[in-house]
Design an enzyme around this catalytic site. Structure first.
Site, PDB file in Angstrom:
ATOM      1  N   ASP A  20     -32.454  23.990  35.529  1.00 56.88           N
ATOM      2  CA  ASP A  20     -32.033  23.126  36.706  1.00 56.88           C
ATOM      3  C   ASP A  20     -30.960  23.756  37.189  1.00 56.88           C
ATOM      4  O   ASP A  20     -29.830  23.567  36.927  1.00 56.88           O
ATOM      5  CB  ASP A  20     -32.212  21.856  36.600  1.00 56.88           C
ATOM      6  CG  ASP A  20     -31.720  20.740  37.585  1.00 56.88           C
ATOM      7  OD1 ASP A  20     -31.161  21.205  38.562  1.00 56.88           O
ATOM      8  OD2 ASP A  20     -32.407  19.706  37.630  1.00 56.88           O
ATOM      9  N   HIS A  21     -31.240  24.505  38.463  1.00 57.22           N
ATOM     10  CA  HIS A  21     -29.901  25.381  39.027  1.00 57.22           C
ATOM     11  C   HIS A  21     -28.942  24.653  39.287  1.00 57.22           C
ATOM     12  O   HIS A  21     -27.721  25.118  39.393  1.00 57.22           O
ATOM     13  CB  HIS A  21     -30.518  26.454  39.729  1.00 57.22           C
ATOM     14  CG  HIS A  21     -30.597  26.153  40.941  1.00 57.22           C
ATOM     15  ND1 HIS A  21     -31.795  25.212  41.686  1.00 57.22           N
ATOM     16  CD2 HIS A  21     -29.765  26.123  42.215  1.00 57.22           C
ATOM     17  CE1 HIS A  21     -31.662  24.921  43.060  1.00 57.22           C
ATOM     18  NE2 HIS A  21     -30.464  25.649  43.435  1.00 57.22           N
ATOM     19  N   HIS A  33     -32.993  18.002  40.109  1.00 60.88           N
ATOM     20  CA  HIS A  33     -31.694  18.122  40.779  1.00 60.88           C
ATOM     21  C   HIS A  33     -31.010  16.651  40.799  1.00 60.88           C
ATOM     22  O   HIS A  33     -29.905  16.348  40.203  1.00 60.88           O
ATOM     23  CB  HIS A  33     -31.416  18.684  42.137  1.00 60.88           C
ATOM     24  CG  HIS A  33     -32.158  20.200  42.010  1.00 60.88           C
ATOM     25  ND1 HIS A  33     -32.170  20.835  40.934  1.00 60.88           N
ATOM     26  CD2 HIS A  33     -32.711  20.853  43.176  1.00 60.88           C
ATOM     27  CE1 HIS A  33     -32.821  22.015  41.172  1.00 60.88           C
ATOM     28  NE2 HIS A  33     -33.035  22.118  42.534  1.00 60.88           N
ATOM     29  N   LYS A  78     -35.392  17.471  54.131  1.00 63.99           N
ATOM     30  CA  LYS A  78     -35.450  18.945  54.609  1.00 63.99           C
ATOM     31  C   LYS A  78     -34.985  18.816  56.250  1.00 63.99           C
ATOM     32  O   LYS A  78     -35.567  17.669  56.704  1.00 63.99           O
ATOM     33  CB  LYS A  78     -36.502  19.532  54.304  1.00 63.99           C
ATOM     34  CG  LYS A  78     -36.572  20.149  52.807  1.00 63.99           C
ATOM     35  CD  LYS A  78     -37.417  21.338  52.839  1.00 63.99           C
ATOM     36  CE  LYS A  78     -37.437  22.018  51.179  1.00 63.99           C
ATOM     37  NZ  LYS A  78     -36.202  22.567  50.921  1.00 63.99           N
TER      38      LYS A  78
HETATM   39  C1  BG6 Z   1     -34.956  24.290  44.696  1.00 62.69           C
HETATM   40  C2  BG6 Z   1     -35.889  23.653  45.734  1.00 62.69           C
HETATM   41  O1  BG6 Z   1     -34.909  23.715  43.562  1.00 62.69           O
HETATM   42  O2  BG6 Z   1     -33.719  24.081  45.512  1.00 62.69           O
HETATM   43  C3  BG6 Z   1     -35.811  23.793  47.141  1.00 62.69           C
HETATM   44  O3  BG6 Z   1     -37.340  24.095  45.432  1.00 62.69           O
HETATM   45  C4  BG6 Z   1     -34.272  23.737  47.767  1.00 62.69           C
HETATM   46  O4  BG6 Z   1     -36.637  23.377  48.046  1.00 62.69           O
HETATM   47  C5  BG6 Z   1     -33.386  24.493  46.718  1.00 62.69           C
HETATM   48  O5  BG6 Z   1     -34.129  24.266  49.205  1.00 62.69           O
HETATM   49  C6  BG6 Z   1     -31.872  23.921  47.183  1.00 62.69           C
HETATM   50  O6  BG6 Z   1     -30.759  24.592  46.412  1.00 62.69           O
HETATM   51  P1  BG6 Z   1     -29.744  24.809  46.878  1.00 62.69           P
HETATM   52  O7  BG6 Z   1     -29.045  25.583  45.730  1.00 62.69           O
HETATM   53  O8  BG6 Z   1     -29.584  25.783  48.250  1.00 62.69           O
HETATM   54  O9  BG6 Z   1     -28.973  23.605  47.053  1.00 62.69           O
END
Ligand code: BG6
Length: 511
Positions: free
Chosen positions: A198-199, A261, A361
């Site tokens: 989960d980045h 997230h 979005k």
């Molecule tokens: C990803 C989603 O996990 O996270 C994307 O699949 C989203 O749809 C992205 O745009 C957002 O990541 P960050 O790091 O740009 O906030």
């Protein structure tokens, strides 16, 4: 250069800890895909720039499209030039690119996996990578079960060194599929080998929530239902679905952001202090709080969740199309690109405190934040005559783009009368530490090479997250979707989202 900066800025001392991963092969499944180009290879390149990669490493692309080593290297060079945090430097690139290789195979072809194994064995012999292997599955979730099975059949699930597997999100598409995927995984790999991404957990400002909460004494006494009135978690994006229409139309904002997230941000904010700051203690506490989220009834879901989908509009003066006109999106699609919902955590700390989560979005601004709003003082000493509109204190974790923490409190406006207004006390990473933080994927790739799963989601967390989300997806299937599109690109989501929070006598924070 680094040393000079450290000496010049004492606040930076201790920021870089010497951790050297062991030699290893990093195998990217889906090597020609978007994620590899935009995130993974640029992250590896940045680790190379900062000298965090092992002394010997192979980056091995594994995918269906035919590529020679020199072709994939050229493709990645373009990707790094376009997406890397640090500018491409020819000296670093030249040596980095010598470690990139490619094995072509259909992802469902056992022979390809056997060829991969032979290549990895050869690298271990000739290049000294000591049998350490990190498989990165940057592929759509429906491909994962078969890949896992074939990795097992080809005996790529163990070796003479370590074998680890990283799974990109989404992990399943509902509770059943996630449970099934976990079962499958556990037949081939041990949980200690599994790294679910989960980045958001790799973001510097998210990691700092642990530190802010557990390295400071002032918060714990007030971090509970007695002092906290409500919490708002927002993940707002300006981008649309970009080139991912096919994936997104099958997913939607609830699965794409809130399930992972959003709920991880919630967990880090609300978990109990762990006994020790170790991967298992931290993840056990997160799993515990995620399991305490109260499941919602059909009626609560009907009345307490808001879905939106963007229509055409303009963001920052640029005209953008509506969701239904995006490439690979169904023209009558009822997929949501915006969600707002409220949840409760049923435990001693949080019972009765509403948590509002929203994501969308094509909103006017890219901002992720967690805002904790405290109760008003018990006595309105200054607000009585209506001359002063008292606002509650709030503590905001700014996760991005302007990482920091701010505390809002009331202050006297200088002058002869007693007027007051809210002011902010701000901490900003850039001014305190003077350097941009590494990207989330850099941290996560490094941690997985080091064998540290703290910032990865454990099986029970993922299942607890789905246990809350799946009933919402089910209920939505039985409810008529709102008349989409119901918000213009470049606005703060559907009107229904404002009405929903106003029913509780509250407003969304202005961002
Ligand atoms: C990803 C989603 O996990 O996270 C994307 O699949 C989203 O749809 C992205 O745009 C957002 O990541 P960050 O790091 O740009 O906030």
């Amino acid at each position: 250069m680094l040393e000079t900066r450290t000496v010049m800025n004492p606040l930076r001392e201790g920021m870089r800890i010497a951790r050297a991963p062991e030699p290893a092969s990093i195998i990217i499944f889906g090597a020609t895909g978007d994620l590899a180009r935009r995130k993974l290879v640029p992250a590896l390149y940045n680790l190379a720039c900062d000298n965090y990669l092992p002394p010997v490493y192979n980056i091995v692309g594994f995918a269906r499209k035919p590529r020679r080593d020199d072709e994939i290297r050229a493709e990645y060079q373009k990707a790094v030039t376009e997406f890397s945090r640090q500018k491409i430097q020819s000296q670093v690139w030249d040596s980095f690119s010598q470690n990139i290789f490619y094995v072509q195979s259909n992802l469902d072809d056992l022979d390809g996996y056997k060829r991969l194994k032979a290549e990895l064995d050869r690298f271990d012999q000739e290049r000294g990578t000591a049998g350490n292997r990190l498989f990165y599955l940057a592929v759509p979730p429906e491909l994962m079960p078969e890949i896992i099975e074939l990795l097992g059949k080809a005996e790529l699930n163990h070796s003479t060194g370590y074998t680890r597997i990283i799974l990109e999100k989404p992990f399943g598409r509902d509770l059943n599929s996630a449970v099934h995927l976990n079962k499958m995984l556990h037949q081939v790999f041990d949980e200690s080998q599994i790294y679910r991404i989960d980045h958001y957990l790799g973001k510097e400002a998210v990691q700092n929530i642990f530190v802010f909460r557990f390295a400071n004494g002032i918060l714990e006494p007030i971090w509970n239902r007695t002092y906290i009135n409500n919490v708002q978690i927002t993940v707002a994006e300006t981008v649309g679905v970009e080139q991912r229409g096919e994936y997104y139309d099958n997913s939607g904002a609830l699965r794409d952001i809130i399930q992972n997230h959003g709920l991880q941000l919630l967990a880090v904010t609300t978990m109990e202090p762990p006994a020790e700051f170790t991967p298992d203690d931290v993840r056990s506490e997160k799993a515990q709080v995620l399991r305490s989220i109260r499941p919602q009834s059909f009626q609560e879901i009907r009345d307490g969740t808001v879905r939106g989908q963007y229509g055409p509009g303009a963001i920052g003066g640029i005209v953008v199309p509506g969701y239904r006109s995006e490439p690979e999106v169904a023209p009558e699609s009822v997929t949501e690109t915006y969600v707002a919902l409220k949840l409760y955590i049923e435990n001693w700390r949080w019972a009765g405190v509403p948590f509002y989560l929203r994501t969308g979005k094509r909103l006017p601004k890219r901002t992720t934040e967690i805002a904790i709003e405290f109760n008003l003082p018990p006595l309105m000493l200054f607000g009585k005559d209506g001359a002063n509109q008292m606002e509650p204190n709030s503590l905001v974790f700014n996760i991005q783009p302007d990482e920091g923490i701010s505390l809002k409190f009331e202050s006297k406006i200088p002058g002869q009368d007693n007027r007051i207004r809210p002011v902010n006390m701000d901490f900003r990473y850039t001014s305190s530490f003077g350097e941009a933080a590494p990207e989330a994927y850099e941290r996560l790739l490094l941690d997985s090479m080091l064998g540290d799963p703290m910032l990865f989601t454990r099986y029970d967390e993922v299942e607890a997250q789905w246990a809350f989300i799946s009933p919402i997806l089910d209920a939505w299937k039985h409810l008529k979707p709102p008349p989409f599109p119901n918000y213009e690109s470049g606005t703060w989501g559907p009107k229904a989202a404002d009405e929903f929070i106003q029913r509780d006598g509250r407003k969304w924070r202005r961002l």
